[in-house]
Design an enzyme around this catalytic site. Structure first.
Site, PDB file in Angstrom:
ATOM      1  N   ASP A  11      31.860  14.687 -25.647  1.00  0.00           N
ATOM      2  CA  ASP A  11      31.225  15.962 -25.951  1.00  0.00           C
ATOM      3  C   ASP A  11      32.097  17.087 -25.401  1.00  0.00           C
ATOM      4  OD1 ASP A  11      30.690  15.563 -23.283  1.00  0.00           O
ATOM      5  OD2 ASP A  11      28.565  16.004 -23.392  1.00  0.00           O
ATOM      6  N   TYR A  70      33.725  20.251 -23.349  1.00  0.00           N
ATOM      7  CA  TYR A  70      33.720  20.669 -21.946  1.00  0.00           C
ATOM      8  C   TYR A  70      32.587  21.669 -21.742  1.00  0.00           C
ATOM      9  CZ  TYR A  70      38.429  18.657 -21.738  1.00  0.00           C
ATOM     10  OH  TYR A  70      39.506  17.806 -21.791  1.00  0.00           O
ATOM     11  N   PHE A  86      39.187  17.029 -26.034  1.00  0.00           N
ATOM     12  CA  PHE A  86      40.201  17.008 -24.987  1.00  0.00           C
ATOM     13  C   PHE A  86      40.965  18.324 -24.841  1.00  0.00           C
ATOM     14  CE2 PHE A  86      39.786  12.433 -25.953  1.00  0.00           C
ATOM     15  CZ  PHE A  86      39.481  11.963 -24.683  1.00  0.00           C
ATOM     16  N   HIS A 120      39.592   5.051 -20.890  1.00  0.00           N
ATOM     17  CA  HIS A 120      39.554   6.510 -21.003  1.00  0.00           C
ATOM     18  C   HIS A 120      40.614   7.128 -20.088  1.00  0.00           C
ATOM     19  CE1 HIS A 120      37.916  10.618 -20.818  1.00  0.00           C
ATOM     20  NE2 HIS A 120      37.292  10.320 -21.936  1.00  0.00           N
TER      21      HIS A 120
END
Length: 238
Positions: free
Chosen positions: A77, A79, A90, A202
């Site tokens: 989701d 930031y 990202f 991740h």
């Protein structure tokens, strides 16, 4: 909302980019999407701050048309800090501190391809080359990570991933972390398709050293694209 924007209820009255409309129309016309739109309006009317701001929630789809997608990178989701999110997974606005996960992405890129990390975290240069930087949920409440998960975005972003998976042109899916991997598994046939599926932990500081760093995904992506007659990504162009 104009007549040409009849599918934009869930997107906060933002127009769905033309190349994605046919693929997303079925889910955008469903009751779940309309409930999402109504809920977002109610949250904002009640004084909640939602990121990214209106006008940038569909930025990933705007910058990367469906017929131009070469690579898919899935995030969770947006930031949730002020000024960070601008519609790309990202990625953050220029002038904002580069988040830890992106720092590790840049580290792997340097190790894998010799690309020097830029002085910012804006990945629009990747998106314009065909890298779909798509979050699972496209909005979040300020300061509340994951707050808009399971509100209806998943059906819409699943449909976007499925639309790429259904194309004949070979693409690369970079699945970093269990959340992205589970999302890809929801797309029928993707894991057994002609596309290249690359999986790793991740890139967050909590898990990057478990196999993300050293995964070689960037060079493997470009090798696959070139093998299939597609232009590689200039990862240094951001």
């Amino acid at each position: 909302m104009s007549g040409s924007d009849s599918h934009a209820g869930a997107e906060g009255a933002e127009a769905v980019p033309e190349s994605w409309r046919a693929a997303l129309a079925p889910v955008l016309e469903a009751p779940e999407a309309r409930r999402l739109g109504a809920w977002l309006h109610a949250e904002e009317a009640g004084g909640k701050t939602i990121y990214p701001p209106r006008g940038s929630r569909l930025r990933a789809l705007e910058l990367t048309p469906l017929d131009a997608v070469k690579v898919v990178i899935l995030g969770q989701d947006p930031y949730h800090g002020p000024g960070q999110a601008h519609g790309l997974a990202f990625s953050v606005q220029r002038g904002v501190r580069v988040p830890p996960s992106l720092v590790n992405i840049y580290k792997e890129l340097a190790s894998d391809c010799g690309v020097t990390a830029p002085g910012h975290g804006n990945l629009e240069g990747w998106a314009r080359q065909g890298v779909l930087l798509l979050n699972n949920a496209l909005t979040v409440e300020a300061g509340q990570a994951g707050s808009h998960q399971k509100r209806g975005w998943e059906a819409i972003t699943d449909a976007a991933v499925a639309a790429v998976a259904g194309r004949r042109e070979p693409c690369v899916f970079l699945l970093w972390g269990s959340h992205a991997q589970k999302k890809a598994q929801r797309v029928p046939g993707l894991m057994q398709s002609q596309h290249l599926i690359l999986q790793a932990p991740h890139p967050s500081p909590l898990s990057a050293h478990r196999g993300f760093l050293g995964c070689g995904h960037f060079s493997r992506t470009n090798a696959f694209l070139e093998e299939n007659g597609r232009q590689p990504i200039d990862w240094g162009c951001v």
